[in-house]
Design a protein around this motif. Structure first.
Motif, PDB file in Angstrom:
ATOM      1  N   GLU A  83      10.273  33.687  18.996  1.00  0.00           N
ATOM      2  CA  GLU A  83      10.187  32.468  19.799  1.00  0.00           C
ATOM      3  C   GLU A  83      10.650  32.735  21.230  1.00  0.00           C
ATOM      4  O   GLU A  83      10.054  32.239  22.194  1.00  0.00           O
ATOM      5  CB  GLU A  83      11.039  31.378  19.157  1.00  0.00           C
ATOM      6  N   HIS A  84      11.717  33.531  21.382  1.00  0.00           N
ATOM      7  CA  HIS A  84      12.218  33.880  22.718  1.00  0.00           C
ATOM      8  C   HIS A  84      11.147  34.633  23.521  1.00  0.00           C
ATOM      9  O   HIS A  84      10.924  34.352  24.712  1.00  0.00           O
ATOM     10  CB  HIS A  84      13.475  34.728  22.584  1.00  0.00           C
ATOM     11  N   VAL A  85      10.456  35.568  22.876  1.00  0.00           N
ATOM     12  CA  VAL A  85       9.402  36.312  23.551  1.00  0.00           C
ATOM     13  C   VAL A  85       8.248  35.383  23.925  1.00  0.00           C
ATOM     14  O   VAL A  85       7.648  35.517  24.994  1.00  0.00           O
ATOM     15  CB  VAL A  85       8.909  37.476  22.667  1.00  0.00           C
ATOM     16  N   GLY A  86       7.939  34.408  23.061  1.00  0.00           N
ATOM     17  CA  GLY A  86       6.907  33.431  23.395  1.00  0.00           C
ATOM     18  C   GLY A  86       7.234  32.662  24.662  1.00  0.00           C
ATOM     19  O   GLY A  86       6.363  32.410  25.502  1.00  0.00           O
ATOM     20  N   GLU A  87       8.516  32.296  24.838  1.00  0.00           N
ATOM     21  CA  GLU A  87       8.932  31.612  26.063  1.00  0.00           C
ATOM     22  C   GLU A  87       8.780  32.511  27.290  1.00  0.00           C
ATOM     23  O   GLU A  87       8.368  32.064  28.364  1.00  0.00           O
ATOM     24  CB  GLU A  87      10.374  31.146  25.915  1.00  0.00           C
ATOM     25  N   LEU A  88       9.105  33.806  27.117  1.00  0.00           N
ATOM     26  CA  LEU A  88       8.957  34.744  28.234  1.00  0.00           C
ATOM     27  C   LEU A  88       7.489  34.913  28.626  1.00  0.00           C
ATOM     28  O   LEU A  88       7.151  34.988  29.813  1.00  0.00           O
ATOM     29  CB  LEU A  88       9.562  36.101  27.859  1.00  0.00           C
ATOM     30  N   LEU A  89       6.608  34.961  27.634  1.00  0.00           N
ATOM     31  CA  LEU A  89       5.181  35.099  27.924  1.00  0.00           C
ATOM     32  C   LEU A  89       4.654  33.863  28.644  1.00  0.00           C
ATOM     33  O   LEU A  89       3.823  33.968  29.561  1.00  0.00           O
ATOM     34  CB  LEU A  89       4.402  35.339  26.625  1.00  0.00           C
ATOM     35  N   GLN A  90       5.109  32.671  28.239  1.00  0.00           N
ATOM     36  CA  GLN A  90       4.704  31.455  28.947  1.00  0.00           C
ATOM     37  C   GLN A  90       5.159  31.509  30.398  1.00  0.00           C
ATOM     38  O   GLN A  90       4.415  31.126  31.313  1.00  0.00           O
ATOM     39  CB  GLN A  90       5.307  30.233  28.252  1.00  0.00           C
ATOM     40  N   ARG A  91       6.387  31.994  30.621  1.00  0.00           N
ATOM     41  CA  ARG A  91       6.887  32.096  31.985  1.00  0.00           C
ATOM     42  C   ARG A  91       6.058  33.098  32.797  1.00  0.00           C
ATOM     43  O   ARG A  91       5.813  32.898  33.986  1.00  0.00           O
ATOM     44  CB  ARG A  91       8.365  32.515  31.962  1.00  0.00           C
ATOM     45  N   ALA A  92       5.628  34.178  32.147  1.00  0.00           N
ATOM     46  CA  ALA A  92       4.817  35.180  32.844  1.00  0.00           C
ATOM     47  C   ALA A  92       3.482  34.599  33.290  1.00  0.00           C
ATOM     48  O   ALA A  92       2.985  34.920  34.375  1.00  0.00           O
ATOM     49  CB  ALA A  92       4.599  36.394  31.935  1.00  0.00           C
ATOM     50  N   VAL A  93       2.886  33.722  32.466  1.00  0.00           N
ATOM     51  CA  VAL A  93       1.643  33.055  32.878  1.00  0.00           C
ATOM     52  C   VAL A  93       1.909  32.168  34.093  1.00  0.00           C
ATOM     53  O   VAL A  93       1.146  32.151  35.064  1.00  0.00           O
ATOM     54  CB  VAL A  93       1.071  32.223  31.708  1.00  0.00           C
ATOM     55  N   GLY A  94       3.012  31.409  34.034  1.00  0.00           N
ATOM     56  CA  GLY A  94       3.343  30.519  35.139  1.00  0.00           C
ATOM     57  C   GLY A  94       3.583  31.263  36.441  1.00  0.00           C
ATOM     58  O   GLY A  94       3.346  30.716  37.517  1.00  0.00           O
ATOM     59  N   GLN A  95       4.042  32.517  36.357  1.00  0.00           N
ATOM     60  CA  GLN A  95       4.295  33.320  37.558  1.00  0.00           C
ATOM     61  C   GLN A  95       3.089  34.161  37.967  1.00  0.00           C
ATOM     62  O   GLN A  95       3.171  34.948  38.907  1.00  0.00           O
ATOM     63  CB  GLN A  95       5.511  34.216  37.314  1.00  0.00           C
ATOM     64  N   GLY A  96       1.981  34.017  37.244  1.00  0.00           N
ATOM     65  CA  GLY A  96       0.761  34.726  37.617  1.00  0.00           C
ATOM     66  C   GLY A  96       0.700  36.169  37.169  1.00  0.00           C
ATOM     67  O   GLY A  96      -0.185  36.910  37.603  1.00  0.00           O
ATOM     68  N   MET A  97       1.603  36.597  36.297  1.00  0.00           N
ATOM     69  CA  MET A  97       1.589  37.986  35.830  1.00  0.00           C
ATOM     70  C   MET A  97       0.614  38.210  34.678  1.00  0.00           C
ATOM     71  O   MET A  97       0.213  39.341  34.415  1.00  0.00           O
ATOM     72  CB  MET A  97       3.005  38.405  35.410  1.00  0.00           C
ATOM     73  N   LEU A  98       0.249  37.133  33.970  1.00  0.00           N
ATOM     74  CA  LEU A  98      -0.683  37.235  32.849  1.00  0.00           C
ATOM     75  C   LEU A  98      -1.770  36.181  32.992  1.00  0.00           C
ATOM     76  O   LEU A  98      -1.500  35.067  33.450  1.00  0.00           O
ATOM     77  CB  LEU A  98       0.044  37.021  31.515  1.00  0.00           C
ATOM     78  N   SER A  99      -2.976  36.538  32.568  1.00  0.00           N
ATOM     79  CA  SER A  99      -4.034  35.549  32.465  1.00  0.00           C
ATOM     80  C   SER A  99      -3.864  34.792  31.148  1.00  0.00           C
ATOM     81  O   SER A  99      -3.099  35.202  30.271  1.00  0.00           O
ATOM     82  CB  SER A  99      -5.411  36.225  32.502  1.00  0.00           C
ATOM     83  N   LEU A 100      -4.581  33.689  31.007  1.00  0.00           N
ATOM     84  CA  LEU A 100      -4.481  32.915  29.774  1.00  0.00           C
ATOM     85  C   LEU A 100      -4.986  33.710  28.573  1.00  0.00           C
ATOM     86  O   LEU A 100      -4.441  33.624  27.469  1.00  0.00           O
ATOM     87  CB  LEU A 100      -5.264  31.611  29.918  1.00  0.00           C
ATOM     88  N   GLY A 101      -6.032  34.523  28.784  1.00  0.00           N
ATOM     89  CA  GLY A 101      -6.536  35.351  27.693  1.00  0.00           C
ATOM     90  C   GLY A 101      -5.520  36.389  27.252  1.00  0.00           C
ATOM     91  O   GLY A 101      -5.341  36.644  26.059  1.00  0.00           O
ATOM     92  N   GLU A 102      -4.843  37.003  28.234  1.00  0.00           N
ATOM     93  CA  GLU A 102      -3.809  37.994  27.911  1.00  0.00           C
ATOM     94  C   GLU A 102      -2.638  37.334  27.191  1.00  0.00           C
ATOM     95  O   GLU A 102      -2.031  37.918  26.298  1.00  0.00           O
ATOM     96  CB  GLU A 102      -3.333  38.671  29.194  1.00  0.00           C
ATOM     97  N   PHE A 103      -2.316  36.089  27.592  1.00  0.00           N
ATOM     98  CA  PHE A 103      -1.240  35.366  26.907  1.00  0.00           C
ATOM     99  C   PHE A 103      -1.549  35.221  25.417  1.00  0.00           C
ATOM    100  O   PHE A 103      -0.699  35.477  24.560  1.00  0.00           O
ATOM    101  CB  PHE A 103      -1.051  33.981  27.530  1.00  0.00           C
ATOM    102  N   THR A 104      -2.779  34.801  25.082  1.00  0.00           N
ATOM    103  CA  THR A 104      -3.139  34.604  23.675  1.00  0.00           C
ATOM    104  C   THR A 104      -3.030  35.903  22.896  1.00  0.00           C
ATOM    105  O   THR A 104      -2.482  35.932  21.782  1.00  0.00           O
ATOM    106  CB  THR A 104      -4.573  34.050  23.573  1.00  0.00           C
ATOM    107  N   GLU A 105      -3.543  37.001  23.457  1.00  0.00           N
ATOM    108  CA  GLU A 105      -3.494  38.293  22.769  1.00  0.00           C
ATOM    109  C   GLU A 105      -2.044  38.729  22.528  1.00  0.00           C
ATOM    110  O   GLU A 105      -1.676  39.152  21.424  1.00  0.00           O
ATOM    111  CB  GLU A 105      -4.231  39.362  23.582  1.00  0.00           C
TER     112      GLU A 105
END
Length: 220
Positions: A14-36
């Protein structure tokens, strides 16, 4: 045993999921990369596998409270930034228009109540919102309705008539909950919902309308 080989808990995922959401918000990941990466995080069994989805994201690593690992542990802000996440790759929702049996929500409140028409199959594609489906006055095409759920971080409520039955056994709750407060079956009343799919960091609840139990006690 090396730290990277230690088993991980649901709290770490769950903690890693929150970090990935933050990475999307900061433009480091695309939405497709977030899902993968989110799917990989949910399937991770060791700390090494879990850290692999964060390895190329600066400032994004497992919280030191979960134990020391082979990677540096920079400070991470505690509050996650809500961001929209992508729809599932289900064929019913990949086109330009949304079919009538698909209910979608992105960081919003979705409600269906009154005499709305219910198809034999429903797809809930929801992200970080609130969904209420009230079947008490709905116009049914079939007695049995199959509901497929693909959700992140939402609260889903299914309100059914007093004699209806609901089967939530096919719901996979990942760091979330699935609560059935009505009879499970077999189908014998006006409606039987068969619900399956995945709820990630959210909840799904099946219940009767408010006051149903009291009315039964009073015989009204």
């Amino acid at each position: 045993m090396e730290a990277r080989d230690l088993r991980v808990s649901d709290a770490e995922r769950e903690h890693v999921g929150e970090l990935l959401q933050r990475a999307v918000g900061q433009g480091m990941l695309s939405l497709g990369e977030f899902t993968e990466r989110m799917d990989s995080a949910l399937a991770a069994k060791t700390r090494g596998e879990l850290n692999a989805v964060l390895a190329d994201l600066p400032g994004m690593q497992l919280n030191p409270a979960y134990g020391a690992g082979p990677y540096p542990q920079p400070a991470v802000p505690s509050a996650p930034v809500p961001v929209p996440v992508p729809p599932p790759a289900h064929p019913a929702v990949t086109g330009q228009s949304v079919p009538s049996n698909v209910i979608r929500g992105r960081m919003s409140t979705v409600t269906r109540k009154g005499p709305w028409h219910v198809p034999p199959t429903l797809y809930l594609d929801t992200r970080m919102g609130s969904v209420t489906l009230d079947f008490t006055e709905a116009v049914m095409q079939t007695q049995v309705v199959h509901v497929t759920v693909d959700d992140y971080c939402s609260s889903i409520t299914l309100i059914v008539p007093p004699e209806a039955t609901v089967d939530l056994n096919g719901v996979d709750a990942v760091a979330g909950s699935a609560s059935n407060k009505v009879r499970t079956g077999p189908p014998y009343g006006p409606l039987h919902l068969v619900v399956r799919g995945r709820v990630r960091f959210g909840s799904i609840t099946a219940k009767h309308p408010f006051g149903t139990a009291l009315r039964k006690m009073l015989g009204t």
